[in-house]
Design an enzyme around this catalytic site. Sequence first.
Site, PDB file in Angstrom:
ATOM      1  N   THR A   1      -2.107   2.451  -7.983  1.00  0.00           N
ATOM      2  CA  THR A   1      -2.897   2.810  -8.616  1.00  0.00           C
ATOM      3  C   THR A   1      -2.029   3.928 -10.011  1.00  0.00           C
ATOM      4  O   THR A   1      -2.972   4.186 -11.393  1.00  0.00           O
ATOM      5  CB  THR A   1      -3.836   3.408  -7.883  1.00  0.00           C
ATOM      6  OG1 THR A   1      -4.356   2.848  -6.658  1.00  0.00           O
ATOM      7  CG2 THR A   1      -5.328   4.237  -8.500  1.00  0.00           C
TER       8      THR A   1
ATOM      9  N   GLY B   1      -2.309  -3.936  -1.925  1.00  0.00           N
ATOM     10  CA  GLY B   1      -1.078  -4.649  -1.170  1.00  0.00           C
ATOM     11  C   GLY B   1      -0.951  -5.608  -0.442  1.00  0.00           C
ATOM     12  O   GLY B   1      -2.536  -5.222   0.449  1.00  0.00           O
TER      13      GLY B   1
ATOM     14  N   SER C   1       0.741  -1.566   0.267  1.00  0.00           N
ATOM     15  CA  SER C   1      -0.139  -0.089  -0.296  1.00  0.00           C
ATOM     16  C   SER C   1       0.964   1.528   0.245  1.00  0.00           C
ATOM     17  O   SER C   1       2.085   1.486   1.135  1.00  0.00           O
ATOM     18  CB  SER C   1      -1.023   0.051   1.225  1.00  0.00           C
ATOM     19  OG  SER C   1      -1.233   1.384   1.206  1.00  0.00           O
TER      20      SER C   1
ATOM     21  N   SER D   1      -5.088   5.272  -0.657  1.00  0.00           N
ATOM     22  CA  SER D   1      -5.036   3.928  -0.948  1.00  0.00           C
ATOM     23  C   SER D   1      -6.379   3.776  -1.443  1.00  0.00           C
ATOM     24  O   SER D   1      -7.427   3.424  -0.823  1.00  0.00           O
ATOM     25  CB  SER D   1      -4.942   3.738   0.336  1.00  0.00           C
ATOM     26  OG  SER D   1      -4.860   2.048   0.510  1.00  0.00           O
TER      27      SER D   1
END
Length: 1218
Positions: A298, A594, A293, A342
């Site tokens: 993204t 993740g 993360s 996130s």
Amino acid sequence: MASTKISSPGFQDSSERMPKNFASKSRSPPSLQSIKSLPVDFRFTGSPASGVSGQYDDANTDNSNVICDSIPENGDLCGEVDGGIEDSAGEVYQANDDTPYDRKTIATDERPSVSDEDLGLVAPHLHSSAPSPSEFRWGDTTSYAAKKKLQSWFQLPNGNWELGKMLSSSGTEIVISLSEEKVLKVNADSLLPANPDILDGVDDLMQLSYLNEPSVLYNIQYRYNQDMIYTKAGPVLVAINPFKKVPLYGNDYIDAYKRKSNESPHVYAITDTAIREMIRDEVNQSIIISGESGAGKTETAKIAMQYLAALGGGSGIEYEILKTNPILEAFGNAKTLRNDNSSRFGKLIEIHFSETGKISGAKIQTFLLEKSRVVQCAEGERSYHIFYQLCAGAPSALRDNGRMRNSSKIPRMIEREPKKSNKIIILEKLDLKSVHEYKYLKQSSCYSINGVDDAEQFRIVVEALDIVHVSKEDQESVFAMLAAVLWMGNVSFTVIDNENHVEAVADEGLNNVAKLIGCDVGELKLALSTRKMIVGNDNIIQKLTLSQAIETRDALAKSIYASLFDWLVEQINKSLAVGKRRTGRSISILDIYGFESFDRNSFEQFCINYANERLQQHFNRHLFKLEQEEYIQDGIDWNRVEFEDNQDCLNLFEKKPLGLLSLLDEESTFPNGTDLTFANKLKQHLNSNSCFRGERGKAFSVCHYAGEVMYDTTGFLEKNRDLLHLDSIQLLSSCTCHLPQTFASNMLTQSEKPVVGPLYKSGGADSQKLSVATKFKGQLFQLMQRLESTTPHFIRCIKPNNFQSPGNYDQGLVLQQLRCCGVLEVVRISRSGFPTRMSHQKFARRYGFLLLESVASQDPLSVSVAILHQFNIVPEMYQVGYTKLFFRTGQIGVLEDTRNHTLHGILRVQSCFRGHQARCRLRNLRRGIATLQSFVRGEKTRKEFAILLQRHRAALFIQKQIRSRIARKKFMKIYDASIVIQSVIRGWLVRRCSGDLGLLTVGGRKDKDSDEVLVKSSFLAELQRRVLKAEAALREKEEENDILHQRLQQYENRWSEYELKMKSMEEVWQKQMRSLQSSLSIAKKSLALDDSRRNSDASVNLTDERDSSWDAGSNGVRPMSAGLTVISRMAEEFEQRSQVFGDDAKFLVEVKSGQTEASLNPDRELRRLKQMFEAWKKDYGSRLRETKVILQKLGNEEGSGDKGRKKWWVRRNSSRFN
């Protein structure tokens, strides 16, 4: 949502300059202070595959034995040490010629200068026995050999790595110089070789001569400091999150990677490879983006989508696909302690392409939205972005109690709506307030993100919703559902009895929720405070306690938000639907959460880490297991490479009936099951598993591939059950708004699906619902099946630090992630393996045309071998298997270049030959056309010339005649004028001369000759004067004559006009007179005919019926004679009137023409005469019609008499014959 610049690799304008090739830089010995995970006595030794050893025979000393001495750096000592090395070793080995560095080609303009000392960096290998496989970790790390001033990595007792330069060696002890002029005497086994300076910052880790952890860390850090965040590790792309904008993106870079003018590692390069392989092999591709993360997954997915849209764009749908990112990020991303943006859900975007390589549509699949974040949020974190964006970007009127203060403050989403009043009324019902006034959002004191404008992001989300064709009415409903979720948290309860039963307070929160979802306040109050239960045939209403009511409220809020998220994804998929354009070719981009490990890890982290385990297994299968199994099955020469397999951990999760997921579902089926009983059951059944360890209380630990994580089972059963009681579903179905009704319908549809396995026995819709873990496992297996059917491309995102700070490189954190990703194992397999393979048939079919026809007609294996020999492929670069050919990295590219070059040459020859043929055909065609045109044009020209010649002759003849006539007329005029002038002058001269001669004669001729001359001159002058005067008078008369001619012409024109008018009037009158005269003549003839008929009848019947006929004859003659009299009178009147009108008209014409003088206006009299004639004609016509009617009556009466006589004559004749 492109949230903050520190969340992931950011975009940069294309105007920024392209990155330059890596330039050499003098290396200062870095200190890897943060690598504390390796033990001090950790050994790195050479692998058996390398073929060389790197230790002394007597290297049995512990490598933690570090001797710190100050040794003067003088030549004598160095010489002694060098001599000692040669004496003790007894033999000097040459450098290994089979290293990737030796095969690497470096351009002279890119090669940095190398000093004399650097020329001997590769140490000779000293003879020693090969270590066992258990003693090495990195098999391709070449052995260490002692040599003066050779750079090596040394690990200090505290675990830090530093780059040192060897000064001398004695046996197994080496003297090295570290930073700050620190000199140490260390054991040879504690050193790892460093790469030469020329390899600093290489873009592919396969190019490193020494592949060990410090070298990899240093290479990645070196590139990271140069803002080169992408590095290749064989087939895997390693992306370091810079936490800032870097100049690596934009149209210029896209064009560069599209044209292959830039070969640096990049997401664009991976995406371009996926597109080319999809078109070339006709196989679906997938890009799997993984990492912790905050590592930038993204943003990396968005960069890949940007490249796909740029290459496959043109239909417009690519813009819609890109605009799905702000929507999904707003509704599915949130701020956590590790990442400001996130992803709290998994996402697979499947982009479909047409046969021409253009994007034809897309489909989005989501996984495991973290619903618990809606109702609870940890300190320092935020809920989903859309809540804060709505509160910040909605108009100010929404925060008041339904009053509009200033319509100009309404945002664009309202201004663009034609029906503004309706939209404002709907939005006013939201009654939005500040973020800190909602209980769901104020659990954490974090309301904003640095560098992010939530109001602007809300505008972007609304614009994106418009682009993906979400209607304004649906957008209003979406915002109403969001506001309802926020107000749901503000619903409070009050205790109503001694048993701690509660009911909802009818305050602002409850009323707003009921108003927004469109239900009755009382029904909502009952649904939150009571629960219906079916016992036998009776319905029992059970009151809820405070904790149960809060759970019911939160469950309803979570279900509304999760259903809203699924509905939005469904609407987006409808907008991006492929339909009939589907061709089967697609590229899938997987952006999934993740690996996570927090201080407190709950059910969400449990599912997320299980998904990452499954993805790691897919990664291992593709790059390790399947790779090596295929080598063995095809019978090629291959030394198996060991790697860490996570199958045991997956068995811990998935094994039945004693796996984590099975035990969780089993415990969830028990009504009395609790989180503590679940934890105890895990400890009871799984303690023997090496990947599981029970902890105190409700906790347990799992040893994942990325490390050990401890989970707290608090809330596990509740989140796994994900209960929404039937009362809440019925409440949603009874709402007037269409979205809650849709949500309830979907929930009931899912509850009707058959369930495999134990069910929860509480009745209603709850008992038929799949558990969250089971549903997620099913989705994960479907995802794996889809990925297995594609060619994967891996991107490993690395987070350089936990503080989201640009330029901060934490080697320990990076090393941990590299180990988890298995990057070094991938590089080792890629360096020693054969990443490219192709079947004999396909290879022969693709490259067989490069051979002679006699060779290309053989079997595929012979053709393949002939191709390899033809193009001098080194045997070490390929292996021939039973069914396939295996190539090392870059070899198939050489063949492809040769094939493309040959095809280009063939096409060039074909184009030249076809051009020659076309030009020949064109020349023949032009020649024929020119011949045909010459005949046609010649014939046409000859015809035109004949016509022109005829016209020319006619024109000449006409001109000759006209000119001769004009000349004759002119000559005659001049001739006549000359005669007149001559006659006049001669007459005058004669008369004058005769008078003068008389006077002279009378005077007796007394004058002399001189006087005669004077008389003649004066006479001539007078004569000339008179001639000129006569000519002037003649010209005046001619002018007067012209004027008179003009006037005469005008009079003649006017007279002709009058004549025409009179003639027309006379013709009209004559026609009318003729018509009247014809009518009279017809009447006369009819009367005469009747009279003759009567007379004949009377003469025949005279002897028989004298009396009767006499009476009839007398009665018939009288009216007939009267009719003739009337007609004759009318005829006389007609003759008289016509004579009068004719005489008057003739007289007026004479007056008009001037022939007769009269004091009257002829035009006015003519109009009056016309009026009189029209009046008489009308009167005469009426009298004539009356006369005609009378005569017809008389004729009828006569006809009746004739009939009577006829009857009498018949009777008489019949009696006579009888």
